[in-house]
Design a protein around this motif. Sequence first.
Motif, PDB file in Angstrom:
ATOM      1  N   MET A  26     -20.439  24.663 -34.942  1.00 31.97           N
ATOM      2  CA  MET A  26     -20.653  23.223 -35.072  1.00 31.97           C
ATOM      3  C   MET A  26     -20.931  22.851 -36.526  1.00 31.97           C
ATOM      4  O   MET A  26     -21.661  23.550 -37.240  1.00 31.97           O
ATOM      5  CB  MET A  26     -21.839  22.796 -34.198  1.00 31.97           C
ATOM      6  CG  MET A  26     -21.534  22.798 -32.704  1.00 31.97           C
ATOM      7  SD  MET A  26     -22.929  22.209 -31.729  1.00 31.97           S
ATOM      8  CE  MET A  26     -23.098  20.552 -32.392  1.00 31.97           C
ATOM      9  N   ALA A  27     -20.347  21.724 -37.018  1.00 33.42           N
ATOM     10  CA  ALA A  27     -20.546  21.259 -38.402  1.00 33.42           C
ATOM     11  C   ALA A  27     -21.970  20.736 -38.576  1.00 33.42           C
ATOM     12  O   ALA A  27     -22.476  20.017 -37.714  1.00 33.42           O
ATOM     13  CB  ALA A  27     -19.539  20.163 -38.731  1.00 33.42           C
TER      14      ALA A  27
ATOM     15  N   LEU B 118     -28.691  18.626 -48.104  1.00 33.62           N
ATOM     16  CA  LEU B 118     -27.995  19.396 -49.138  1.00 33.62           C
ATOM     17  C   LEU B 118     -28.094  20.894 -48.868  1.00 33.62           C
ATOM     18  O   LEU B 118     -27.160  21.652 -49.154  1.00 33.62           O
ATOM     19  CB  LEU B 118     -28.579  19.066 -50.514  1.00 33.62           C
ATOM     20  CG  LEU B 118     -28.116  17.762 -51.172  1.00 33.62           C
ATOM     21  CD1 LEU B 118     -28.957  17.450 -52.400  1.00 33.62           C
ATOM     22  CD2 LEU B 118     -26.650  17.877 -51.557  1.00 33.62           C
ATOM     23  N   GLN B 119     -29.227  21.327 -48.333  1.00 33.47           N
ATOM     24  CA  GLN B 119     -29.421  22.760 -48.094  1.00 33.47           C
ATOM     25  C   GLN B 119     -28.538  23.278 -46.962  1.00 33.47           C
ATOM     26  O   GLN B 119     -28.310  24.491 -46.847  1.00 33.47           O
ATOM     27  CB  GLN B 119     -30.905  23.051 -47.809  1.00 33.47           C
ATOM     28  CG  GLN B 119     -31.416  22.505 -46.489  1.00 33.47           C
ATOM     29  CD  GLN B 119     -31.798  21.031 -46.565  1.00 33.47           C
ATOM     30  OE1 GLN B 119     -31.531  20.364 -47.560  1.00 33.47           O
ATOM     31  NE2 GLN B 119     -32.429  20.529 -45.501  1.00 33.47           N
ATOM     32  N   ARG B 120     -28.039  22.363 -46.114  1.00 28.84           N
ATOM     33  CA  ARG B 120     -27.200  22.785 -44.995  1.00 28.84           C
ATOM     34  C   ARG B 120     -25.710  22.715 -45.318  1.00 28.84           C
ATOM     35  O   ARG B 120     -24.893  23.267 -44.591  1.00 28.84           O
ATOM     36  CB  ARG B 120     -27.487  21.904 -43.774  1.00 28.84           C
ATOM     37  CG  ARG B 120     -28.895  22.048 -43.225  1.00 28.84           C
ATOM     38  CD  ARG B 120     -29.038  21.375 -41.878  1.00 28.84           C
ATOM     39  NE  ARG B 120     -28.830  19.934 -41.959  1.00 28.84           N
ATOM     40  CZ  ARG B 120     -29.794  19.049 -42.199  1.00 28.84           C
ATOM     41  NH1 ARG B 120     -31.037  19.481 -42.395  1.00 28.84           N
ATOM     42  NH2 ARG B 120     -29.535  17.761 -42.237  1.00 28.84           N
ATOM     43  N   ALA B 121     -25.379  22.007 -46.405  1.00 29.96           N
ATOM     44  CA  ALA B 121     -23.960  21.809 -46.736  1.00 29.96           C
ATOM     45  C   ALA B 121     -23.496  22.879 -47.721  1.00 29.96           C
ATOM     46  O   ALA B 121     -24.170  23.159 -48.709  1.00 29.96           O
ATOM     47  CB  ALA B 121     -23.756  20.420 -47.337  1.00 29.96           C
TER      48      ALA B 121
ATOM     49  N   ALA C 239     -17.027  23.509 -46.713  1.00 31.44           N
ATOM     50  CA  ALA C 239     -17.306  23.556 -45.280  1.00 31.44           C
ATOM     51  C   ALA C 239     -17.259  22.156 -44.682  1.00 31.44           C
ATOM     52  O   ALA C 239     -17.549  21.167 -45.350  1.00 31.44           O
ATOM     53  CB  ALA C 239     -18.676  24.191 -45.031  1.00 31.44           C
ATOM     54  N   GLN C 240     -16.915  22.099 -43.407  1.00 28.39           N
ATOM     55  CA  GLN C 240     -16.888  20.836 -42.679  1.00 28.39           C
ATOM     56  C   GLN C 240     -18.322  20.377 -42.420  1.00 28.39           C
ATOM     57  O   GLN C 240     -19.207  21.183 -42.115  1.00 28.39           O
ATOM     58  CB  GLN C 240     -16.144  21.002 -41.354  1.00 28.39           C
ATOM     59  CG  GLN C 240     -15.706  19.720 -40.704  1.00 28.39           C
ATOM     60  CD  GLN C 240     -14.446  19.137 -41.332  1.00 28.39           C
ATOM     61  OE1 GLN C 240     -13.679  19.882 -41.938  1.00 28.39           O
ATOM     62  NE2 GLN C 240     -14.251  17.848 -41.207  1.00 28.39           N
TER      63      GLN C 240
ATOM     64  N   SER D 202     -17.104  31.047 -29.595  1.00 31.16           N
ATOM     65  CA  SER D 202     -17.233  29.793 -28.859  1.00 31.16           C
ATOM     66  C   SER D 202     -17.409  28.640 -29.819  1.00 31.16           C
ATOM     67  O   SER D 202     -17.974  28.785 -30.900  1.00 31.16           O
ATOM     68  CB  SER D 202     -18.416  29.886 -27.900  1.00 31.16           C
ATOM     69  OG  SER D 202     -19.619  30.059 -28.624  1.00 31.16           O
ATOM     70  N   PRO D 203     -16.962  27.436 -29.461  1.00 25.99           N
ATOM     71  CA  PRO D 203     -17.061  26.266 -30.339  1.00 25.99           C
ATOM     72  C   PRO D 203     -18.488  25.933 -30.709  1.00 25.99           C
ATOM     73  O   PRO D 203     -18.749  25.428 -31.804  1.00 25.99           O
ATOM     74  CB  PRO D 203     -16.415  25.151 -29.504  1.00 25.99           C
ATOM     75  CG  PRO D 203     -15.552  25.858 -28.511  1.00 25.99           C
ATOM     76  CD  PRO D 203     -16.228  27.134 -28.225  1.00 25.99           C
ATOM     77  N   SER D 204     -19.467  26.191 -29.836  1.00 29.46           N
ATOM     78  CA  SER D 204     -20.854  25.815 -30.139  1.00 29.46           C
ATOM     79  C   SER D 204     -21.400  26.564 -31.338  1.00 29.46           C
ATOM     80  O   SER D 204     -22.290  26.091 -32.038  1.00 29.46           O
ATOM     81  CB  SER D 204     -21.736  26.077 -28.914  1.00 29.46           C
ATOM     82  OG  SER D 204     -21.685  27.443 -28.564  1.00 29.46           O
ATOM     83  N   ALA D 205     -20.851  27.780 -31.608  1.00 29.99           N
ATOM     84  CA  ALA D 205     -21.348  28.560 -32.746  1.00 29.99           C
ATOM     85  C   ALA D 205     -20.826  28.037 -34.063  1.00 29.99           C
ATOM     86  O   ALA D 205     -21.323  28.382 -35.117  1.00 29.99           O
ATOM     87  CB  ALA D 205     -20.956  30.022 -32.564  1.00 29.99           C
TER      88      ALA D 205
END
Length: 374
Positions: free
Chosen positions: A27-28, A351-354, A358-359, A22-25
């Motif tokens: 998400m950028a 920074l920890q999430r990027a 990745a988008q 699903s698109p929700s999983a």
Amino acid sequence: MRQQLLLFFVLIGLSSCEDKSSPSAAMAPKVQVVELQTQEVSVYKDFVGQVYGYKDIPIRTRVEGYLEGMYFQEGNLVSQGDLLYVVDPNPLKEAVAAAQSELARAEINRDKAISDFNRIEPLAKISAVSQRDLDAAVAQKDGTQQVVEAAKAQLRLAQINLGYSSIEAPVDGVIGKTQAQVGEFVGRSPNPVILNTVSTIDSLRVEFFITEGDYLAWTKRSKSTSDLNNELQLVLSDGSIFPHKGKVKFINREVDAVTGTLLIQSIFPNPDRVVRPGQFARVRAEVNTISDALLVPQRCVSEIQGVFNVMRVNNEGKAERVNVELGEPYMDYFIVKTGLSKNDKVIFEGLQRAKSGAQVDAEVVDFKSQVKAQ
């Protein structure tokens, strides 16, 4: 019945696969980025300095003897001419008395020689005495006069030495801790010869060393070394900036061949006498001006095994790791030499999430420096 159960489990498996895709999983992640700009910056550098009084005058005893008196409070201000110490004057007074007696005897001998000459001279004119007697009288008169002059010189020297028994403040300033106490013999090694030091601290001398490279970079900004009179800042041991600016007083004539450094002496006003000689301080000097420096906030920069990098968001909205070459720090920025360009978007928060490639969902924010300009 078995076929119905099998169909039921197949339908459950298909529905779980649909949930995972699903698109929700996918998400950028949201991140905040700063858009890099260029500006003119002045590059400062700190140098370890040694603080001295504008004048640090050692108080010496020029005669030897027992210290009879101390007439000041340690650590207080003294004025030029104030009495500080008294060395036992009695032996010096005796030397003056002996010199006076020697002068008196020399004057008596001179007067007798003059009287003899005055008696012999007219007799020589009528040849009543020989020329030899006249020459001897002249020599005696002149010789005794020279003895008188020598005795006067000895008396003056004895009086000068007697004056040295009273030690006065040579300048206005703060006097330090005494190196000798009343009753101590002074003036002859290993006993104290330097009794104290008076420092003029309305102004300060701060000496520091710069490398040949710093010196060359400094001079390139000026037409001659006489123009190196940029305002200097004094950074105190607690990190605070001394409110009064300093000036270069002189630059030493040579570079130390061992250390490769050059001595600079600067002068700072100190009207409140807050800074004292011997305090630790750093001299902050402007060593360069960059007209179009590209600045990146320091918190955007990471280091891995000596290699600096940032996370940049490209035109496709994807994060990418970029290696950068950094120059001097400026406030809470780094000056970027290579690796980035003006208007690049660098990740500031998240920074920890990027992840590279990745988008990301980037929000442009303004970075406000927390450091005041120099």
